[in-house]
Design a protein around this motif. Structure first.
Motif, PDB file in Angstrom:
ATOM      1  N   ILE A 104       0.879  -1.170   0.000  1.00 16.22           N
ATOM      2  CA  ILE A 104       0.000   0.000   0.000  1.00 16.22           C
ATOM      3  C   ILE A 104       0.914   1.218   0.000  1.00 16.22           C
ATOM      4  N   ALA A 105       0.991   1.864  -1.154  1.00 12.41           N
ATOM      5  CA  ALA A 105       1.895   3.005  -1.297  1.00 12.41           C
ATOM      6  C   ALA A 105       1.132   4.314  -1.160  1.00 12.41           C
ATOM      7  N   GLN A 106       1.657   5.188  -0.325  1.00 15.47           N
ATOM      8  CA  GLN A 106       1.111   6.526  -0.121  1.00 15.47           C
ATOM      9  C   GLN A 106      -0.401   6.523   0.132  1.00 15.47           C
ATOM     10  N   PRO A 107      -0.838   5.791   1.158  1.00 17.40           N
ATOM     11  CA  PRO A 107      -2.276   5.759   1.445  1.00 17.40           C
ATOM     12  C   PRO A 107      -2.792   7.108   1.939  1.00 17.40           C
ATOM     13  N   SER A 108      -4.056   7.373   1.676  1.00 16.20           N
ATOM     14  CA  SER A 108      -4.696   8.543   2.268  1.00 16.20           C
ATOM     15  C   SER A 108      -4.798   8.312   3.773  1.00 16.20           C
ATOM     16  N   TRP A 109      -4.441   9.302   4.565  1.00 16.47           N
ATOM     17  CA  TRP A 109      -4.449   9.143   6.026  1.00 16.47           C
ATOM     18  C   TRP A 109      -5.602   9.913   6.685  1.00 16.47           C
ATOM     19  N   LYS A 110      -6.519  10.414   5.855  1.00 12.91           N
ATOM     20  CA  LYS A 110      -7.657  11.152   6.414  1.00 12.91           C
ATOM     21  C   LYS A 110      -8.608  10.211   7.160  1.00 12.91           C
ATOM     22  N   THR A 111      -8.716   8.974   6.626  1.00 15.26           N
ATOM     23  CA  THR A 111      -9.502   7.936   7.290  1.00 15.26           C
ATOM     24  C   THR A 111      -8.666   6.654   7.291  1.00 15.26           C
ATOM     25  N   ALA A 112      -9.207   5.604   7.872  1.00 12.15           N
ATOM     26  CA  ALA A 112      -8.499   4.322   7.898  1.00 12.15           C
ATOM     27  C   ALA A 112      -8.823   3.444   6.688  1.00 12.15           C
ATOM     28  N   ASP A 113      -9.657   3.947   5.775  1.00 12.35           N
ATOM     29  CA  ASP A 113     -10.143   3.108   4.671  1.00 12.35           C
ATOM     30  C   ASP A 113      -9.017   2.559   3.802  1.00 12.35           C
ATOM     31  N   ASP A 114      -8.070   3.409   3.427  1.00 12.75           N
ATOM     32  CA  ASP A 114      -6.992   2.967   2.541  1.00 12.75           C
ATOM     33  C   ASP A 114      -6.143   1.867   3.177  1.00 12.75           C
ATOM     34  N   THR A 122       0.938   4.152  11.693  1.00 12.25           N
ATOM     35  CA  THR A 122       0.727   3.179  12.775  1.00 12.25           C
ATOM     36  C   THR A 122      -0.613   3.410  13.468  1.00 12.25           C
ATOM     37  N   LYS A 123      -0.918   4.656  13.741  1.00 15.51           N
ATOM     38  CA  LYS A 123      -2.187   4.966  14.424  1.00 15.51           C
ATOM     39  C   LYS A 123      -3.391   4.608  13.556  1.00 15.51           C
ATOM     40  N   LYS A 124      -3.272   4.789  12.256  1.00 12.92           N
ATOM     41  CA  LYS A 124      -4.379   4.438  11.362  1.00 12.92           C
ATOM     42  C   LYS A 124      -4.583   2.920  11.298  1.00 12.92           C
TER      43      LYS A 124
END
Length: 587
Positions: free
Chosen positions: A55-65, A120-122
């Motif tokens: 998983i490269a450069q996931p969106s960190w706004k939510t945990a979905d990615d 890590t938090k996501k």
């Protein structure tokens, strides 16, 4: 089916994978090339029988990615990328960078600040207690309490701050396989406390044996002398575990992992990399362009420059691949449709350390530098092996030219009594300009940097120029200089400007010292002390003085005239203002 690792559920289904063993999350774009750490670690796991998704450069706004590939059977692996995320995002002036070279098209905004912690938090948000192992340059250099330049504060270990289960520091192939085997064997991640090259967190020291205790986080945060002493222990202690108390427990660093043998290193670089970016990207990854046709020949660096984190990250045990392995990679490059016959580099942290040997019967020491202030008596110069390698590579069918761009340590090159290396360099591996990094001219500053005296740079230039003339080539040395390094006064900066004047060379760019985690110079910057001696060190801190030192390196630039004049007056060097060849600026 392409040869990249899975990035989606569809990829997993195509490969018949119901659940991946590991999911690797990286702050960089997915590039399957051995210059990218995520490619090496993922391929190494696959080569040992484990399935890995990226998983490269996931969106960190939510945990979905972070749920894209499902919950892995054994755990998540996290790397901020090939650079510390804060260095990637911010310049030394703490302004946001305009480009991210590790993202498609160089576009910014693809990664968060302090990526390792955020990722890590996501994952915790998405999956709770799944094992999380962090690694890469960001985690490695922040494994203990460390000074953070951007917040201007001492921060706790990134392991404690992120809430990850394990941290891998240094080069991670050997530790990651041992971790995978332990998890695969049913061992709980909290019980994986014995693997070399890892750091773990424990509420008590009941099960920790034979360790050296560092000053606690609260102590290094409260006192700069204590911080400096702790950092020196972290730098030099390699023989036993190190323990540092944090809130609610202790960070425990096991001894470093053994460097890979030559056979193991050859295996790593022979893995079936695609050697390009994943086809999902419409725009190129700028960082790949320079290294796509480069070859990593070595790891580790005996240079131990104060402003470089390599020693803290990799150590100074230099490992190198076999000539056959490197020639084989060059042959594979020639089959690439984009290859034009030019290999951009055959090197590593320092190219001409290939083959260097330590003859100390007790093993390589950690207490002193190998080359400065003078060469260690146990260090054996061995350019012959590197010369032999270069000759082999440049005779590969389809190769027109082999460059050396990863850096030459010129004081080490001068140890080659026959002069063969410099002659070979000038005749075959430079095209117009050779980039070198003397960094400064002041003896006091160079000593703090761990760099050789400027006279060795000048001697190398003389030999290189003579070698270039012998083969009838017009070639020049392009020096890099650094401003505002700890210990550098305005007087030292003026002295550097005079040196530039006298050599007739005007640098196109100047590098301002950047206090990044894990370097001796950053420790100096924060504490105002030389941690090796305990003596006070002058630190240029103000934005004005930093601008002055940087401008003096480029004093001929008309835009810098005003600030250069101000610097000269402040340094009481108005004798350098006026008419004449020896003046820096006109009055």
């Amino acid at each position: 089916m392409n040869g990249f690792l899975p990035i989606s559920k569809a990829d997993m289904a195509e490969r018949g994978i119901a659940q991946l063993d590991f999911v690797l999350i990286t702050g960089d774009a997915y590039v399957d090339h051995p210059s990218f750490a995520h490619a090496i670690i993922s391929r190494y796991l696959v080569a040992h029988g484990y399935s890995v998704g990226i998983i490269a450069q996931p969106s960190w706004k939510t945990a979905d990615d972070f749920k894209r590939l499902g919950r892995p059977r054994l755990g998540f692996l996290i790397s901020a990328g090939n650079m510390d995320s804060m260095v990637n995002l911010y310049s030394v002036t703490k302004h946001r960078r305009a480009k991210d070279l590790y993202s498609p098209g160089g576009k910014t905004g693809k990664r968060p600040a302090r990526s390792t912690i955020i990722y890590t938090k996501k994952i915790r948000e998405a999956y709770g207690d799944v094992p999380v192992i962090i690694g890469g340059i960001e985690a490695s250099l922040r494994r203990f309490a460390h000074y953070d330049y951007w917040d201007d504060v001492v921060k706790p270990s990134i392991l404690a701050e992120s809430g990850a289960d394990l941290l891998v520091y240094g080069m991670g192939e050997r530790p990651i396989i041992e971790i995978a085997e332990a998890l695969d064997g049913g061992l709980a991640v909290r019980d994986i406390t014995y693997i070399e090259g890892t750091v773990y967190f424990t509420p008590t020291l009941e099960r920790v044996y034979e360790y050296k205790k560092l000053p606690a986080f609260r102590e290094v945060r409260a006192d700069k002398k204590t911080y400096a002493k702790a950092f020196m222990t972290e730098m030099h202690e390699r023989g036993q575990a190190l323990v540092q108390e944090h809130k609610d427990g202790f960070v425990v660093q096991n001894i470093p992992a053994r460097a890979l043998s030559q056979k193991e290193l050859d295996f790593v670089y022979a893995m079936p990399f695609m050697r390009t970016a994943h086809p999902m990207y419409e725009k190129p990854i700028p960082a790949l362009e320079e290294v796509k046709f480069s070859i990593t020949a070595t790891r580790g660096c005996i240079g131990a420059c104060a402003f470089c984190a390599l020693y803290y990250h990799q150590g100074k045990d230099v490992a190198w691949r076999s000539i056959g392995s490197i020639v084989g990679e060059a042959e594979e490059m020639t089959k690439d449709a984009e290859f034009k016959g030019y290999i951009h580099d055959v090197g590593g942290p320092t190219a001409n350390f290939y083959g260097v040997k330590c003859t100390n019967p007790k093993g390589r020491c950690t207490k002193r530098r190998c080359l400065t202030p003078e060469k260690c008596r146990f260090l054996k110069e061995n350019h012959a092996e590197y010369i032999r390698l270069l000759r082999k590579v440049r005779t590969v069918n389809g190769v027109k030219k082999v460059f050396i761009r990863s850096g030459i340590r010129y004081d080490y090159a001068l140890l080659n009594q026959s002069g063969d290396f410099i002659r070979e360099l000038a005749a075959h591996h430079v095209s117009g300009q050779l980039k070198l990094a003397p960094e400064h001219v002041s003896a006091d500053v160079l000593k703090l940097m761990g760099k050789p005296g400027i006279e060795k740079y000048q001697r190398f230039c003389q030999k290189f120029n003579a070698a270039s003339q012998r083969v009838k080539k017009k070639q020049y040395v392009l020096p890099y200089f650094m401003s505002s390094h700890p210990g550098c006064t305005l007087t030292d900066a003026v002295r550097l400007a005079e040196f530039i004047r006298d050599t007739g060379f005007m640098p196109e760019q100047a590098q301002d010292f950047y206090p990044t985690p894990g370097t001796l110079a950053t420790c100096m910057y924060y504490t105002g002390l030389d941690p090796e001696t305990g003596r006070k060190v002058y630190i240029p801190r103000s934005a004005e003085e930093k601008a002055m030192q940087r401008a003096l390196i480029q004093y001929k630039n008309p835009k810098n005239r005003g600030i250069v004049k101000k610097a000269l007056l402040k340094a009481e060097r108005d004798d350098l203002i006026g008419q004449g060849k020896k003046k820096l600026i006109r009055g």
